[in-house]
Design a protein around this motif. Structure first.
Motif, mmCIF file in Angstrom:
data_model
loop_
_atom_site.group_PDB
_atom_site.id
_atom_site.type_symbol
_atom_site.label_atom_id
_atom_site.label_comp_id
_atom_site.label_asym_id
_atom_site.label_seq_id
_atom_site.Cartn_x
_atom_site.Cartn_y
_atom_site.Cartn_z
ATOM 1 N N ALA A 316 3.067 -54.280 48.754
ATOM 2 C CA ALA A 316 2.484 -53.463 49.815
ATOM 3 C C ALA A 316 3.018 -53.863 51.193
ATOM 4 O O ALA A 316 3.381 -53.009 52.011
ATOM 5 N N ALA A 317 3.096 -55.171 51.449
ATOM 6 C CA ALA A 317 3.553 -55.644 52.759
ATOM 7 C C ALA A 317 4.985 -55.206 53.027
ATOM 8 O O ALA A 317 5.326 -54.779 54.142
ATOM 9 N N TYR A 318 5.827 -55.309 52.014
ATOM 10 C CA TYR A 318 7.235 -54.931 52.181
ATOM 11 C C TYR A 318 7.354 -53.434 52.482
ATOM 12 O O TYR A 318 8.097 -53.029 53.386
ATOM 13 N N LEU A 319 6.628 -52.604 51.715
ATOM 14 C CA LEU A 319 6.709 -51.152 51.898
ATOM 15 C C LEU A 319 6.187 -50.720 53.263
ATOM 16 O O LEU A 319 6.758 -49.841 53.915
ATOM 17 N N LEU A 320 5.086 -51.345 53.705
ATOM 18 C CA LEU A 320 4.536 -50.989 55.014
ATOM 19 C C LEU A 320 5.494 -51.374 56.134
ATOM 20 O O LEU A 320 5.616 -50.678 57.146
ATOM 21 N N ASP A 321 6.181 -52.491 55.943
ATOM 22 C CA ASP A 321 7.156 -52.914 56.950
ATOM 23 C C ASP A 321 8.381 -52.002 56.944
ATOM 24 O O ASP A 321 8.906 -51.654 58.003
ATOM 25 N N LYS A 322 8.798 -51.574 55.758
ATOM 26 C CA LYS A 322 9.966 -50.712 55.604
ATOM 27 C C LYS A 322 9.682 -49.295 56.085
ATOM 28 O O LYS A 322 10.548 -48.606 56.631
ATOM 29 N N ASP A 476 -2.032 -51.949 44.378
ATOM 30 C CA ASP A 476 -2.190 -52.403 45.765
ATOM 31 C C ASP A 476 -1.197 -51.684 46.678
ATOM 32 O O ASP A 476 -1.551 -51.257 47.789
ATOM 33 N N ALA A 477 0.054 -51.570 46.199
ATOM 34 C CA ALA A 477 1.079 -50.913 47.013
ATOM 35 C C ALA A 477 0.757 -49.432 47.209
ATOM 36 O O ALA A 477 0.902 -48.886 48.307
ATOM 37 N N ILE A 478 0.299 -48.787 46.145
ATOM 38 C CA ILE A 478 -0.039 -47.361 46.230
ATOM 39 C C ILE A 478 -1.205 -47.140 47.197
ATOM 40 O O ILE A 478 -1.175 -46.230 48.035
ATOM 41 N N MET A 479 -2.235 -47.981 47.076
ATOM 42 C CA MET A 479 -3.395 -47.847 47.964
ATOM 43 C C MET A 479 -2.996 -48.072 49.423
ATOM 44 O O MET A 479 -3.484 -47.381 50.331
ATOM 45 N N ASP A 483 -3.485 -45.368 52.424
ATOM 46 C CA ASP A 483 -4.243 -45.671 53.646
ATOM 47 C C ASP A 483 -3.438 -45.324 54.893
ATOM 48 O O ASP A 483 -3.997 -44.881 55.905
ATOM 49 N N GLU A 484 -2.124 -45.530 54.824
ATOM 50 C CA GLU A 484 -1.260 -45.260 55.979
ATOM 51 C C GLU A 484 -0.695 -43.842 55.950
ATOM 52 O O GLU A 484 0.111 -43.465 56.802
ATOM 53 N N ARG A 485 -1.106 -43.070 54.942
ATOM 54 C CA ARG A 485 -0.639 -41.689 54.767
ATOM 55 C C ARG A 485 0.887 -41.602 54.685
ATOM 56 O O ARG A 485 1.519 -40.735 55.294
ATOM 57 N N LEU A 486 1.451 -42.509 53.921
ATOM 58 C CA LEU A 486 2.888 -42.510 53.665
ATOM 59 C C LEU A 486 3.161 -41.849 52.318
ATOM 60 O O LEU A 486 2.395 -42.032 51.365
ATOM 61 N N SER A 487 4.234 -41.100 52.227
ATOM 62 C CA SER A 487 4.523 -40.317 51.019
ATOM 63 C C SER A 487 4.934 -41.215 49.852
ATOM 64 O O SER A 487 5.726 -42.154 50.017
#
Length: 514
Positions: A316-322, A476-479, A483-487
């Motif tokens: 999740a942290a990596y995807l949110l940063d990316k 966790d990554a999907i949630m 939450d951030e409304r990312l596709s």
């Protein structure tokens, strides 16, 4: 000779695509054939059911387009009562020849054709006829398209002057080269090779990996049912006209694919083809025993410039940063090899490889005893296949209970019993020596003299290792993305490769203009 000046002697064989109508070629049909012409096939055989009422002008435009790819067009049809009209139809549309079915074309019609002949003629058959029958046709037709063995083609060529086109479903480069070198045939025709890979000839000539038909039978069943043909391993087959309408993404937006395997590789391929900057996360690149299809997909990713990450942990942290434009979560399970102490010093085969081996490769297990480590469904399938090649003992050893590995079903156990496959569960292999297996059962260590349990002592012992499913937890990554409304998208949830490939195709069909 009609084969002269062809860029190659490969034919896309006549097949009922069920794309068109009886009187015209649809956009779907034309796009399907054009894609194969782009793929470097030398000639395309197009089936026309009703030449008397077919739109000649429309067909002529199609033939002209195919000719721009230095590809010839042959018309497969039935001879009407007025033979000269059928011949004139083929000539008017600009086609290079006509293909007739032997079984639909009686002798007296062929004799009449001799006087009405305006274009080269091929006669298609799936039966080996008397040599004298071929000799009688030498002055009437130009060649035979035989759906049979290469040996049958050789016999025809040895006794006649007719050109012989060998029609076969699946063929390797080695087989084709050998057939040409030995002059057993003058050309090769295929349906299935061009269904799974329109460009396989180009890749073949460029020494690149290419997809090979696995003969799943889906396209054959479609032909029998008279429904549009479809290849589950090449979902765009038959939908090329839709693909041609799409535009690539102009901006370099990023797509992340979370797992390798066939479905993940295909997802990365489709994303890159759409113009996305694509990154694929996977644990390892293809192993030696990978299928030709998987090697083909890996090759395509390299050509498309896909970034491949094998060390980075994706969470999740990596995807949110990316903050990617789209994340594709692939939920196909992957088999990994269980760790077994001291296995490094022992020669073994992976079960997944055994399931992919061809008949000649399976001969290595003939007259052998098999120690199969693992007891899941993959192990059951592997043991059943091995049983067809050896009369030696087959033991499956599994440390978990049968319920835990999912083979406690009475039907499965009955099949294993009938095949004389012994299952030892609750046993953890500690060490493998030359003729001794060290097991731990119920907290105690046992030395199992494997060879003494085998009736035929002189048979060699071969070890096969089945994998275990690696569970996927992306919740966790999907949630976090939600939450951030990312596709994001999830494919392969049913753990079915064919279904997963179709899901990927549908996903990127909808995602073009997003």
């Amino acid at each position: 000779m009609f084969l002269e000046n062809m860029k190659n002697r490969w034919f896309l064989a006549d097949m009922p695509t069920n794309f068109g109508t009886e009187t015209t070629l649809t956009e779907q049909a034309m796009a399907f054939y054009e894609e194969r012409a782009k793929g470097d096939v030398g000639a395309i055989v197009v089936r026309i059911e009703d030449t008397a009422n077919f739109d000649v002008e429309h067909l002529q435009q199609f033939v002209e387009k195919i000719h721009t790819y230095d590809c010839r067009v042959w018309i497969s049809c039935k001879i009407e009562k007025e033979i000269h009209k059928t011949m004139q139809f083929v000539k008017d549309c600009g086609a290079d020849g006509i293909q007739l079915a032997w079984e639909d074309t009686v002798t007296d019609i062929l004799q009449t054709i001799e006087h009405e002949k305006q274009v080269p003629i091929l006669l298609h058959t799936d039966k080996k006829h008397n040599q004298k029958q071929y000799q009688k046709l030498e002055n009437i037709i130009d060649g035979i398209v035989l759906k049979g063995t290469i040996k049958d083609c050789q016999k025809i060529k040895s006794g006649t002057k007719l050109a012989v086109i060998w029609q076969c479903d699946v063929i390797t480069e080695r087989e084709a080269t050998s057939a040409y070198r030995k002059k057993w045939c003058d050309g090769i025709a295929s349906q299935k090779m061009f269904l799974i890979a329109p460009d396989f000839l180009q890749r073949w000539e460029q020494k690149k990996p290419y997809a090979i038909c696995c003969q799943c039978g889906v396209c054959t069943q479609a032909m029998l049912d008279k429904t549009p043909i479809h290849c589950p391993y090449c979902p765009q087959t038959g939908r090329e006209y839709l693909e041609n309408q799409r535009r690539k993404i102009a901006t370099r937006k990023e797509v992340i694919v979370t797992q390798g395997g066939v479905v993940g590789l295909y997802a990365a391929q489709k994303a890159a083809e759409r113009g996305f900057l694509t990154t694929l996360f996977c644990k390892e690149k293809p192993q030696k025993g990978a299928s030709s299809y998987e090697k083909y997909l890996w090759s395509r990713l390299q050509e498309l410039g896909v970034n491949i990450e094998t060390n980075q942990q994706i969470d999740a942290a990596y995807l949110l940063d990316k903050n990617p434009y789209l994340t594709v979560f692939v939920h196909m399970h992957r088999y990994i090899v269980a760790h077994i102490p001291n296995l490094e010093d022992v020669t073994y085969t992976i079960a997944q490889q055994v399931l992919q081996y061809k008949k000649k490769e399976m001969k290595q297990f003939a007259k052998s005893h098999i120690l199969l480590i693992g007891g899941n469904q993959q192990a059951v399938d592997t043991a059943s296949r091995l049983r067809r090649y050896t009369d030696g003992k087959i033991y499956m050893v599994e440390e978990k209970t049968l319920e835990e590995v999912g083979i406690a079903n009475p039907d499965i156990l009955e099949v294993l019993d009938k095949q004389k496959i012994d299952v030892i569960y609750g046993a953890n292999i500690q060490e493998i020596q030359k003729d001794r297996i060290c097991l731990r059962m119920g907290g105690q260590r046992y030395d199992w003299l494997f060879r003494e349990c085998c009736d035929t002592v002189e048979y060699p012992i071969k070890i096969v290792v089945a994998g275990v499913k690696e569970e996927i937890d992306d919740n966790d990554a999907i949630m976090a993305l939600m939450d951030e409304r990312l596709s994001y998208a999830v494919v392969g949830e049913n753990d079915d490769i064919i279904g997963g490939l179709e899901e990927v195709f549908e996903l990127f069909s909808r995602f073009y203009l997003a």
